[in-house]
Design a protein around this motif. Structure first.
Motif, PDB file in Angstrom:
ATOM      1  N   ASN A   1      84.264  55.079  51.505  1.00  6.18           N
ATOM      2  CA  ASN A   1      83.307  53.871  51.573  1.00  6.18           C
ATOM      3  C   ASN A   1      82.701  53.806  53.009  1.00  6.18           C
ATOM      4  OD1 ASN A   1      85.757  53.307  53.078  1.00  6.18           O
ATOM      5  ND2 ASN A   1      85.703  51.096  52.357  1.00  6.18           N
ATOM      6  N   LEU A   2      82.638  55.116  53.550  1.00  6.14           N
ATOM      7  CA  LEU A   2      82.311  55.255  54.843  1.00  6.14           C
ATOM      8  C   LEU A   2      80.761  56.002  54.972  1.00  6.14           C
ATOM      9  CD1 LEU A   2      85.476  56.581  56.733  1.00  6.14           C
ATOM     10  CD2 LEU A   2      84.491  54.106  56.678  1.00  6.14           C
ATOM     11  N   PHE A   3      80.167  55.426  56.180  1.00  4.55           N
ATOM     12  CA  PHE A   3      78.941  56.124  56.169  1.00  4.55           C
ATOM     13  C   PHE A   3      78.519  56.315  57.920  1.00  4.55           C
ATOM     14  CE2 PHE A   3      74.134  56.575  56.852  1.00  4.55           C
ATOM     15  CZ  PHE A   3      74.041  57.787  56.154  1.00  4.55           C
ATOM     16  N   TYR A   4      78.626  57.268  58.528  1.00  2.00           N
ATOM     17  CA  TYR A   4      78.626  57.261  59.769  1.00  2.00           C
ATOM     18  C   TYR A   4      79.939  56.742  60.512  1.00  2.00           C
ATOM     19  CZ  TYR A   4      73.972  59.432  60.548  1.00  2.00           C
ATOM     20  OH  TYR A   4      72.882  60.370  60.836  1.00  2.00           O
ATOM     21  N   ASN A   5      80.961  56.848  59.774  1.00  2.00           N
ATOM     22  CA  ASN A   5      82.408  56.139  59.960  1.00  2.00           C
ATOM     23  C   ASN A   5      82.292  54.520  60.059  1.00  2.00           C
ATOM     24  OD1 ASN A   5      83.767  58.605  60.620  1.00  2.00           O
ATOM     25  ND2 ASN A   5      82.928  58.812  62.412  1.00  2.00           N
TER      26      ASN A   5
ATOM     27  N   PHE B   1      73.762  58.104  51.576  1.00  4.76           N
ATOM     28  CA  PHE B   1      73.424  56.733  51.985  1.00  4.76           C
ATOM     29  C   PHE B   1      73.139  55.818  51.002  1.00  4.76           C
ATOM     30  CE2 PHE B   1      70.139  53.707  53.974  1.00  4.76           C
ATOM     31  CZ  PHE B   1      71.038  52.782  54.646  1.00  4.76           C
ATOM     32  N   GLU B   2      72.520  56.121  50.000  1.00  6.68           N
ATOM     33  CA  GLU B   2      72.428  55.037  49.067  1.00  6.68           C
ATOM     34  C   GLU B   2      73.499  54.930  48.254  1.00  6.68           C
ATOM     35  OE1 GLU B   2      69.437  54.434  44.988  1.00  6.68           O
ATOM     36  OE2 GLU B   2      69.135  56.330  46.142  1.00  6.68           O
ATOM     37  N   SER B   3      74.422  56.104  47.980  1.00  5.86           N
ATOM     38  CA  SER B   3      75.750  55.673  47.148  1.00  5.86           C
ATOM     39  C   SER B   3      76.557  54.947  48.000  1.00  5.86           C
ATOM     40  CB  SER B   3      76.287  57.235  46.951  1.00  5.86           C
ATOM     41  OG  SER B   3      76.716  57.694  48.013  1.00  5.86           O
ATOM     42  N   TRP B   4      76.451  54.990  49.247  1.00  3.24           N
ATOM     43  CA  TRP B   4      77.213  53.949  50.122  1.00  3.24           C
ATOM     44  C   TRP B   4      76.894  52.536  49.827  1.00  3.24           C
ATOM     45  CZ3 TRP B   4      75.918  51.595  55.167  1.00  3.24           C
ATOM     46  CH2 TRP B   4      76.700  51.071  55.790  1.00  3.24           C
ATOM     47  N   LEU B   5      75.456  52.266  49.866  1.00  4.64           N
ATOM     48  CA  LEU B   5      75.245  50.976  49.770  1.00  4.64           C
ATOM     49  C   LEU B   5      75.406  50.476  48.340  1.00  4.64           C
ATOM     50  CD1 LEU B   5      71.379  51.286  51.247  1.00  4.64           C
ATOM     51  CD2 LEU B   5      73.316  50.201  52.376  1.00  4.64           C
ATOM     52  N   ILE B   6      75.614  51.314  47.384  1.00  9.36           N
ATOM     53  CA  ILE B   6      76.010  50.821  46.132  1.00  9.36           C
ATOM     54  C   ILE B   6      77.371  50.534  46.031  1.00  9.36           C
ATOM     55  CG2 ILE B   6      76.362  51.361  43.745  1.00  9.36           C
ATOM     56  CD1 ILE B   6      73.182  51.138  44.520  1.00  9.36           C
ATOM     57  N   ILE B   7      78.228  51.107  46.596  1.00  6.53           N
ATOM     58  CA  ILE B   7      79.668  51.082  46.911  1.00  6.53           C
ATOM     59  C   ILE B   7      80.080  49.642  47.655  1.00  6.53           C
ATOM     60  CG2 ILE B   7      81.824  51.863  48.073  1.00  6.53           C
ATOM     61  CD1 ILE B   7      81.263  53.300  45.431  1.00  6.53           C
ATOM     62  N   LEU B   8      79.169  49.295  48.418  1.00  3.82           N
ATOM     63  CA  LEU B   8      79.154  48.128  49.029  1.00  3.82           C
ATOM     64  C   LEU B   8      78.592  46.939  48.467  1.00  3.82           C
ATOM     65  CD1 LEU B   8      78.616  49.162  52.936  1.00  3.82           C
ATOM     66  CD2 LEU B   8      80.900  49.021  51.746  1.00  3.82           C
ATOM     67  N   GLY B   9      78.169  47.213  47.254  1.00  2.00           N
ATOM     68  CA  GLY B   9      77.360  46.021  46.641  1.00  2.00           C
ATOM     69  C   GLY B   9      76.097  45.661  46.825  1.00  2.00           C
ATOM     70  N   LYS B  10      75.514  46.553  47.543  1.00  2.00           N
ATOM     71  CA  LYS B  10      73.884  46.321  47.675  1.00  2.00           C
ATOM     72  C   LYS B  10      73.021  47.035  46.899  1.00  2.00           C
ATOM     73  CE  LYS B  10      75.267  44.168  51.377  1.00  2.00           C
ATOM     74  NZ  LYS B  10      74.899  42.562  51.717  1.00  2.00           N
ATOM     75  N   GLY B  11      73.305  47.431  45.540  1.00  2.00           N
ATOM     76  CA  GLY B  11      72.420  48.141  44.746  1.00  2.00           C
ATOM     77  C   GLY B  11      71.315  47.018  44.306  1.00  2.00           C
ATOM     78  N   ARG B  12      71.379  46.000  44.159  1.00  2.00           N
ATOM     79  CA  ARG B  12      70.241  45.004  43.759  1.00  2.00           C
ATOM     80  C   ARG B  12      69.050  45.008  45.119  1.00  2.00           C
ATOM     81  NH1 ARG B  12      72.599  39.813  40.387  1.00  2.00           N
ATOM     82  NH2 ARG B  12      73.440  41.175  38.842  1.00  2.00           N
ATOM     83  N   ASP B  13      69.781  45.084  46.170  1.00  2.00           N
ATOM     84  CA  ASP B  13      69.024  44.896  47.593  1.00  2.00           C
ATOM     85  C   ASP B  13      68.134  46.356  47.436  1.00  2.00           C
ATOM     86  OD1 ASP B  13      69.691  42.515  48.510  1.00  2.00           O
ATOM     87  OD2 ASP B  13      71.607  43.210  49.395  1.00  2.00           O
TER      88      ASP B  13
END
Length: 606
Positions: free
Chosen positions: A540-544, A584-596
């Motif tokens: 669940n990391l991106f750029y740490n 980057f997009e997969s990280w956003l999805i993991i964090l629950g930001k898919g709709r955004d």
């Protein structure tokens, strides 16, 4: 002949006395009522109900011979119990022990088994522990302890006698014990638990059972991070290969396993104490706080420990395993229904998933069964059989689709039999489902199989293979194997078997698999791969960064301090109109930001 209500023990009793218990020969008896006299040479002019035991022993009876000290017992001395507690010597500053340890000052003089003094030798400080009973230091325990080589077990540097009192020289831990301290879960998980497990293992390898592990007997080392186990005053050593020690001891009831109330002490008993200790180090109290010994004994025999809501589930699992009451299967290392010890704690520390003793998952997976013969070998556990079939794929499928497995498990495990019957029915309708249906049965049988196995090939743990998939996507290539795994829905099937309670993750993986299959461009496949890879590897990391907020702060810092670098990062995140970097997009999805993300794309298009 004795008279009414008189107890006569191996001597002549004056028959004029009434209600006398006389436990000493050659004593002059006067007419007392209700007296119990247990000492010779006492003045016999007492009246009333008096109990006198070893009074008026001359303190000058301590004798020396060379370097040895001993007690010279007076004439007619009656010794009831040589190990009974007595007052420890009060040593004054300047006293020298063993010709080298200089007493500086007293550290503790409580009502326990010993007095503690700070002493020094060659500019280094130690603690001298002066015991209150003559049999306190067991020679065999000391000899074994001196061979223990662990940073998590306190060394015993020297032992000896001073004016009849035994003592030992141990390290001085200036920051004290863990008693009264509370620790967060991360500190317990990463430091205290693995170090206590290692320390207990080092003791048990030398046949030493501690018998009184608790926060007060765990010291904080000088680096204020590591710990060390101390206090072996009541420890026992196993002899002749025995794994059980029968003894009476001064154990602490709150930390004691049910078998110790029957005076049975095992390695498992120390691990029970570890479980209660961890509970206290997290909660600030034991689960038995305020109970008396008898109530605790009844409680630990029949009830499970009550946990607070704020305790992490993994810590609850560990304490549950450590305090499992039934020890009948303790010698069968393959039986999960037994109290956890070193191996299980080590696996827990490594992040492995373990079936809890007595739980439903144990019954379904690891309970011994009637032997199942597969590929000329007998298997006694479902998990072992599942792994063997996964690695010998084609023969395993034959056993499943010829109904050999369902017929066997009808009598042994109806749940597994139903898994097999469902697969048979599914494949009778669609033969193309033979591999994925077999895969599903294997992980339904053994949901805690460590490796991801498909068609006889192991790809390591899901965490390991998830990283491989991400790496392939980042390098920009797709293999035939990945195509096949996504086509059959292997990853979503796996998750539905091993973690059915995590429905959102199962749905996320299934959606990613479908996106892969529907992809018209490779960039869409790479996104699906990285998303599945993140789910599998728990990345669940991106750029740490593991949150949007911290990543925003990171970007703002670059914006004001290094604008040129900001442009480079922006170009690496957005590939084109509505196309994001897959990682980057997969990280956003993991964090629950898919709709955004979808709203952002729709705005660009609109």
């Amino acid at each position: 002949m004795s008279t009414n209500s008189k107890t006569e023990i191996n001597q002549t009793v004056n028959e004029n006395n009434n209600k006398i218990t006389n436990i000493n020969p050659n004593i002059n008896i006067v007419k007392n009522t209700g007296n119990t006299i247990i000492n010779p040479s006492l003045s016999n002019d007492n009246n009333g109900c008096t109990t006198e035991i070893n009074q008026n022993i001359n303190s000058d009876s301590i004798m020396k011979e060379g370097n040895e000290s001993f007690i010279q017992k007076p004439k007619d001395f009656t010794e009831i119990n040589p190990y009974a507690p007595r007052l420890a010597l009060n040593l004054s500053a300047g006293t020298i022990l063993l010709g080298k340890y200089l007493i500086e000052n007293i550290l503790n003089q409580g009502s326990g088994e010993a007095n503690l003094y700070i002493c020094s030798y060659r500019k280094k400080q130690y603690v001298a522990k002066i015991y209150r009973r003559s049999g306190a230091i067991k020679e065999k325990v000391i000899e074994a302890l001196q061979t223990v080589n662990s940073p998590y077990v306190a060394k015993i540097y020297d032992t000896g006698l001073y004016e009849g009192s035994p003592f030992e020289i141990i390290p001085y831990y200036k920051y004290g014990s863990l008693e009264g301290r509370i620790f967060d879960y991360n500190t317990l998980e990463n430091t205290i638990i693995p170090e206590l497990n290692s320390g207990l293992h080092a003791l048990h390898k030398k046949e030493i059972i501690h018998k009184d592990l608790k926060p007060a007997n765990i010291m904080l080392c000088d680096n204020q991070k590591d710990i060390a186990i101390i206090d072996f005053g009541i420890s026992s050593i196993r002899e002749d290969g025995n794994t059980v020690v029968k003894t009476k001891t001064g154990m602490t009831p709150e930390y004691s396993a049910s078998e110790t109330f029957r005076n049975l002490f095992l390695e498992e008993s120390d691990y029970y104490s570890l479980g209660i200790t961890l509970y206290e180090l997290f909660c600030g109290h034991t689960p038995y706080e305020g109970m008396d010994r008898d109530t605790i004994e009844q409680f630990v025999s029949v009830q499970k420990i009550p946990f607070p809501d704020n305790m992490p589930s993994r810590l609850k699992d560990l304490i549950t395993g450590l305090t499992y009451n039934d020890i009948t299967n303790r010698k069968d290392k393959h039986n999960p229904n037994r109290r956890w010890t070193y191996d299980e704690v080590k696996k827990w520390c490594n992040g492995e998933s373990l079936a809890l003793p007595g739980s439903d998952s144990v019954t379904a997976v690891d309970v011994p069964m009637q032997p199942y013969t597969f590929y000329r070998k007998k298997y006694y556990r479902i998990k072992d059989l599942a792994e063997a079939m996964a690695l010998n794929w084609e023969n395993g499928k034959k056993h499943l689709y010829r109904s050999t497995m369902s017929e066997f498990f009808k009598a042994n495990n109806p749940d597994v039999a139903n898994f097999c019957l469902d697969a048979e029915e599914e494949v009778s309708k669609d033969k193309n489902r033979a591999d994925i249906s077999f895969f599903k049965v294997l992980y339904q049988m053994a949901p805690d199989m460590k490796e991801l196995i498909w068609k006889g090939s192991s790809f390591g743990t899901p965490e390991e293979y998830g990283k491989v998939i991400i790496d392939q996507a980042m390098k920009g290539y797709v293999t035939d194997l990945v195509d096949e795994l996504f086509l059959y829905g292997v990853f979503s099937t796996y998750y539905s078997c091993v973690s059915p309670e995590k429905q959102s993750i199962c749905n996320g993986i299934k959606a990613a698999e479908q996106k892969y299959l529907n992809a018209k461009e490779n960039i869409e496949k790479f996104f699906a791969m990285t998303l599945v890879g993140r789910y599998l590897s728990k990345d669940n990391l991106f750029y740490n960064h593991n949150s949007i907020e911290s990543f925003n702060d990171f970007i703002l810092d670059i914006k004001y301090n290094n604008p040129t670098h900001l442009e480079e990062i922006s170009n690496s995140l957005i590939y084109g109109n509505g196309v994001l970097n897959p990682y980057f997009e997969s990280w956003l999805i993991i964090l629950g930001k898919g709709r955004d993300v979808e709203r952002w794309r729709n705005n660009l298009r609109g």
